[in-house]
Design a protein around this motif. Sequence first.
Motif, mmCIF file in Angstrom:
data_model
loop_
_atom_site.group_PDB
_atom_site.id
_atom_site.type_symbol
_atom_site.label_atom_id
_atom_site.label_comp_id
_atom_site.label_asym_id
_atom_site.label_seq_id
_atom_site.Cartn_x
_atom_site.Cartn_y
_atom_site.Cartn_z
ATOM 1 N N LEU A 73 26.398 80.281 -48.158
ATOM 2 C CA LEU A 73 24.888 79.568 -48.233
ATOM 3 C C LEU A 73 25.079 78.422 -48.923
ATOM 4 C CD1 LEU A 73 22.675 82.607 -48.327
ATOM 5 C CD2 LEU A 73 22.906 81.186 -46.279
ATOM 6 N N PRO A 74 24.327 77.182 -48.774
ATOM 7 C CA PRO A 74 24.402 76.140 -49.505
ATOM 8 C C PRO A 74 24.148 76.242 -51.108
ATOM 9 C CG PRO A 74 22.901 75.719 -47.482
ATOM 10 C CD PRO A 74 23.057 77.172 -47.797
ATOM 11 N N LEU A 75 24.807 75.342 -51.852
ATOM 12 C CA LEU A 75 24.677 75.717 -53.354
ATOM 13 C C LEU A 75 23.317 75.317 -54.098
ATOM 14 C CD1 LEU A 75 27.181 76.502 -55.343
ATOM 15 C CD2 LEU A 75 27.068 74.150 -56.276
ATOM 16 N N PRO A 76 22.673 74.372 -53.352
ATOM 17 C CA PRO A 76 21.321 74.070 -53.982
ATOM 18 C C PRO A 76 20.406 75.373 -53.740
ATOM 19 C CG PRO A 76 22.056 72.156 -53.006
ATOM 20 C CD PRO A 76 23.185 73.237 -52.606
ATOM 21 N N VAL A 77 19.697 75.495 -54.428
ATOM 22 C CA VAL A 77 18.372 76.819 -54.294
ATOM 23 C C VAL A 77 19.014 78.486 -54.291
ATOM 24 C CG1 VAL A 77 16.745 77.800 -52.757
ATOM 25 C CG2 VAL A 77 16.799 75.268 -52.916
ATOM 26 N N HIS A 78 20.265 78.585 -53.487
ATOM 27 C CA HIS A 78 20.776 79.543 -53.212
ATOM 28 C C HIS A 78 21.421 79.987 -54.575
ATOM 29 C CE1 HIS A 78 19.910 78.372 -49.022
ATOM 30 N NE2 HIS A 78 19.833 79.507 -48.887
ATOM 31 N N THR A 79 22.230 79.217 -55.133
ATOM 32 C CA THR A 79 23.152 79.302 -56.258
ATOM 33 C C THR A 79 22.756 79.034 -57.445
ATOM 34 O OG1 THR A 79 25.234 79.920 -54.709
ATOM 35 C CG2 THR A 79 25.486 79.348 -57.078
ATOM 36 N N SER A 80 22.408 77.350 -57.326
ATOM 37 C CA SER A 80 22.341 76.830 -58.665
ATOM 38 C C SER A 80 21.037 77.117 -59.291
ATOM 39 C CB SER A 80 22.208 75.260 -58.204
ATOM 40 O OG SER A 80 23.337 74.706 -57.694
ATOM 41 N N ALA A 81 20.980 77.154 -60.699
ATOM 42 C CA ALA A 81 19.777 77.566 -61.186
ATOM 43 C C ALA A 81 19.405 76.252 -61.808
ATOM 44 C CB ALA A 81 20.015 78.615 -62.404
ATOM 45 N N GLY A 82 18.139 76.042 -62.361
ATOM 46 C CA GLY A 82 17.643 74.890 -63.021
ATOM 47 C C GLY A 82 16.544 75.173 -64.023
ATOM 48 N N GLN A 208 24.857 71.382 -47.132
ATOM 49 C CA GLN A 208 25.247 72.445 -46.035
ATOM 50 C C GLN A 208 25.616 73.430 -46.539
ATOM 51 O OE1 GLN A 208 23.493 70.200 -44.153
ATOM 52 N NE2 GLN A 208 25.038 69.932 -42.489
ATOM 53 N N GLN A 209 25.688 74.345 -45.487
ATOM 54 C CA GLN A 209 26.564 75.900 -45.669
ATOM 55 C C GLN A 209 27.989 75.479 -46.142
ATOM 56 O OE1 GLN A 209 25.407 78.766 -44.638
ATOM 57 N NE2 GLN A 209 23.367 77.978 -43.912
ATOM 58 N N ARG A 210 28.286 76.228 -46.933
ATOM 59 C CA ARG A 210 29.658 75.983 -47.579
ATOM 60 C C ARG A 210 30.914 75.816 -46.861
ATOM 61 N NH1 ARG A 210 28.784 73.610 -52.132
ATOM 62 N NH2 ARG A 210 30.746 74.245 -53.008
ATOM 63 N N ARG A 211 30.836 76.570 -45.499
ATOM 64 C CA ARG A 211 32.146 76.306 -44.591
ATOM 65 C C ARG A 211 31.716 75.040 -44.179
ATOM 66 N NH1 ARG A 211 31.074 82.016 -43.275
ATOM 67 N NH2 ARG A 211 32.771 83.358 -43.835
ATOM 68 N N GLU A 212 30.718 74.601 -43.603
ATOM 69 C CA GLU A 212 30.515 73.093 -42.960
ATOM 70 C C GLU A 212 30.811 72.272 -43.980
ATOM 71 O OE1 GLU A 212 27.078 70.917 -40.476
ATOM 72 O OE2 GLU A 212 27.130 73.047 -40.735
ATOM 73 N N TRP A 213 30.451 72.146 -45.167
ATOM 74 C CA TRP A 213 30.702 71.348 -46.253
ATOM 75 C C TRP A 213 32.574 71.294 -46.513
ATOM 76 C CZ3 TRP A 213 31.643 67.168 -48.729
ATOM 77 C CH2 TRP A 213 31.798 67.098 -50.045
#
Length: 574
Positions: A73-82, A208-213
Amino acid sequence: SQTVVPALSATLGRLLAALEALLPPPERARARRLVREFGAPGGAGPRLQERLRRSRPAPPRLPEWPWGSSERLPLPVHTSAGLALPPRHWEHWRGQLWFAARLLSGVLDYREQLQSRDPPEPWVQAAFGGCRVPGSRRDEVLRVPPGAPPPPFVTVSSNGQFFLVGVADPSGRPLPPPALLAALGGLRARAGGGGARAHPPVGLLTGQQRREWGRSHGAMMRDRLSRASIGRIQRSLLVLSLDSPVLAPPGGRGPEGVAAQVLHGGGANANSANRLDKTLQLVIGQDGACGALWDPAVIDAAVVSELLDHALEHRWRLRFSVGPELAAQVERAQETPGQPGVDVDVHCFSHEGFGEGAGPRAEAVVQVGLQVAFYRAHGSLCATCEPLSLRRVLPGCTDLLRPPGPPCLALARALDEPDAQPQELLALLRAAVEEQESRTQEVLSGRGAERHLQGLRQAALAAGEPLPEIFLDPAYAQATHFRLCTLQVRSREGSWPLRGPLVPDGYGVGVGHVQAPPPGHPPRGPSPSGGGAGLRVAVTAFACCGHTRAAHLGGAIRGVFDQLGALLRGRSLG
């Protein structure tokens, strides 16, 4: 530091305890059998455990967090913390740049202090200069090699464009705020000053989705100009995002709007093109929305909160070759309905906390309370994780802390009993908190179960063996489907910790513990309870999921915190 490989029996015991709280009775017997067979002498577990032991000092390459998500899944929201800071107020873009220069100067000073310690803080090399690189199967996390000089520049993103800005003088010392302000003022004009974009917003590709990016990244790396720019971004100390104003509703955005902007930028037509894959990113909005983003596979919330507390006290545009193929990919990224931020539901509230009854155990009480709240909102517990830094034993890496299921479940059921006595409830709360604290220390010392289990799984894959049945069973999939991903921070700033959901039907919950300022120092931001301390809670969920609503879980959390606060009033956990 040398990596600790936990005892196999302890890790399997933790897995069984998690399954006991998640599985219905008919499925528990099968799970026990699988765990027993995996750990038996001559079974797959002892063989893989021996491989892990023999591979030292290779364990620093144990899987990064999150654990090999198949969805990529994309890094923003799904992985990154803030962390969202209390909103700033300035009437002109010059105020934005001056605050950015001061904050950046403070961050650089903090880094300089940590590097000058004897010995230097080892995680600093991972936090500053680190970057994720998308791969076809999983990401790689780049770090500055130990002993290498720090990069003398940062990447500044503005209006979907990227610039290199030098932040050190010829001797390597950080530049003062006036010099940084001059550099930032010069590049603002070149970026368009918040007007129409003059160049394709290639930064949207990273959302984008990590594979697409990864496919787009591979295409860009085959072009000499784009490869050079990507390399400079990857080597820079951090990203400073100068966000344009975001359109606010008539009543104002409130903390939810600020939190959403920091977490994902607001979408393709706002500031999402400013977000990158760097380990550390500072966000300064022209409308006063400010905060920081980080990669929880490398650093944790406590480090970033300490960095911002310190920082608040105290031009060169990168070009990319955008041919027809990449231009089409950027165009698709602008039009993608699933761009980070389009689908995120955010609910924020403040709470007075638990008073003196929780004492130094407030973080453990909060985590236990979150388990009870999920049970109250959905009728069962779920797999929960909270990333913790392993800087004491494995600098630059994190592991996942899983709350204790059985004692939390017992407390949740007792709190719903109208005839439950306060002393009985206090005893159940104390048992859950003590188990939570024990697990916390276990993870911090490098003996956590989650990273170990994934290390065993990866050892089997690396050897070309079939995965043991335990890792293929639906029970294990349920135990690692983290519907609740949490984050806790102590801060004098009254920040809102931000954590996106890790799975489509999940929640992210950030809880900020607002610390009372030292005597003689007024608080810089309003406290939740009007005094000097309390809690700031931010809940996120995906709006497209019909089973989750951020406000629904937020209401349950508030109710449970009220109940625990009343229980601890005049009492102590000891």
